[in-house]
Design an enzyme around this catalytic site. Structure first.
Site, short mmCIF file in Angstrom:
data_model
loop_
_atom_site.label_atom_id
_atom_site.label_comp_id
_atom_site.label_asym_id
_atom_site.label_seq_id
_atom_site.Cartn_x
_atom_site.Cartn_y
_atom_site.Cartn_z
N ASP A 203 3.28 49.81 10.25
CA ASP A 203 2.15 49.46 9.39
C ASP A 203 0.81 49.46 10.12
O ASP A 203 -0.22 49.20 9.53
CB ASP A 203 2.40 48.06 8.77
CG ASP A 203 1.42 47.71 7.66
OD1 ASP A 203 1.09 48.60 6.86
OD2 ASP A 203 0.97 46.55 7.62
N SER A 228 -2.38 47.37 2.70
CA SER A 228 -1.13 48.03 2.32
C SER A 228 -0.71 47.58 0.93
O SER A 228 -0.82 46.41 0.58
CB SER A 228 -0.03 47.70 3.32
OG SER A 228 -0.41 48.04 4.63
N GLN A 278 3.81 55.26 2.85
CA GLN A 278 3.06 54.07 2.46
C GLN A 278 1.86 54.46 1.61
O GLN A 278 1.21 55.47 1.86
CB GLN A 278 2.55 53.31 3.69
CG GLN A 278 1.78 52.03 3.36
CD GLN A 278 1.22 51.36 4.59
OE1 GLN A 278 0.08 51.62 4.99
NE2 GLN A 278 2.01 50.48 5.21
#
Length: 287
Positions: A203, A228, A278
């Site tokens: 991430d 995110s 993502q």
């Protein structure tokens, strides 16, 4: 093992407060919310602790629902969705202040032989030839921001193969980024722990390629607001997070205030270990 890695491993060592309920702590983040990679990694730890050790995770799918409060513990509740002959499925909800902040579904599989192929690993420079974060970041960022970023990432040796987004502001380029990473020290021979460390790192930089396409530097220079939204990973082959891994990332699209990043993680020996996708909020501040 440096102190930062030891601290991260402590964060991943969740407290069991009931059979399927765990509690995790947080640490100060660069922004006033819990780092998403930390929540995802802790949730996967919680799920994995309810699964037999011979069934490592092969996939996860997650949604970031609310910003986490770094000053409060996070409670992870595990739902035992299915225990099959080969596969195990778990659902995890992370809660703070009585509200869910994160939701994860993960699937685990007992190892079995099967068809085996992979695409070719992309070309990349030798990681040892690249500057460390402590060497590279001060070249492109104000000293105080560079120092905070180096400190926040000290558990991981993360090296950019090319100039990061904040070093090329105003100069759009191909939406692709490569970083090498590994834990800053030896990690125990526990497969779940290595998967969770890779989840944590995944991430950190995945939306960099979105920024590169538009010549934006992100939060570090204040020209983009981001967070995110959802995150998916598929774990193809065993790997160690304390050995060099290549994170090859690209962005096929951004629109509607959102950007999509997709990536593959390779071992230094050319094995495809993980695939990642993502989507995140990528907004240009108004005014």
């Amino acid at each position: 093992m440096n102190d930062a890695l030891r601290s991260l491993l402590d964060l991943l060592d969740l407290e069991r407060i009931e059979q399927d309920i765990f509690r995790g702590q947080s640490r100060a983040a660069l922004v006033p919310r819990v780092f998403g990679g930390q929540v995802a990694a802790q949730a996967l730890v919680a799920a994995g602790r309810t699964v037999p050790e011979n069934r490592p995770p092969h996939s996860l799918h997650a949604y970031f629902l609310r910003p986490g409060d770094p000053g409060a513990p996070i409670v992870y509740t595990v739902d035992r969705i299915r225990d099959g002959r080969s596969f195990t499925t778990r659902r995890v909800v992370a809660v703070q202040h009585g509200q869910p902040i994160f939701h994860l579904s993960a699937s685990f599989q007992e190892y079995e032989e099967g068809l085996d192929h992979q695409t070719d690993m992309p070309a990349a420079p030798d990681p040892e030839s690249l500057p460390t974060a402590a060497e590279m970041l001060p070249r492109h960022l104000p000293a105080d921001i560079a120092e905070r970023l180096v400190e926040a990432r000290a558990a991981v040796d993360l090296r950019y193969a090319d100039t990061p987004p904040w070093g090329t502001v105003g100069h759009p380029r191909a939406p692709r980024s490569q970083v090498w990473f590994k834990a800053n020290g030896k990690v125990a021979d526990e497969p779940l722990l290595h998967v969770c460390l890779a989840t944590y790192v995944s991430d950190m930089t995945l939306l960099d390629s979105v920024l590169l396409a538009h010549g934006r530097g992100g939060w570090a220079v204040g020209d983009v607001v981001g967070a995110s939204l959802d995150h998916a990973m598929w774990f193809h082959r065993p790997f160690r997070a304390d050995e060099w891994l290549l994170y090859d990332q690209e962005s096929p699209s951004s629109s509607g205030g959102r950007g999509l990043g997709q990536a593959r993680i390779w071992t230094q020996h050319g094995q495809l270990a993980v695939s990642v996708i993502q989507e995140g909020v990528v907004r240009v501040p108004r005014g």
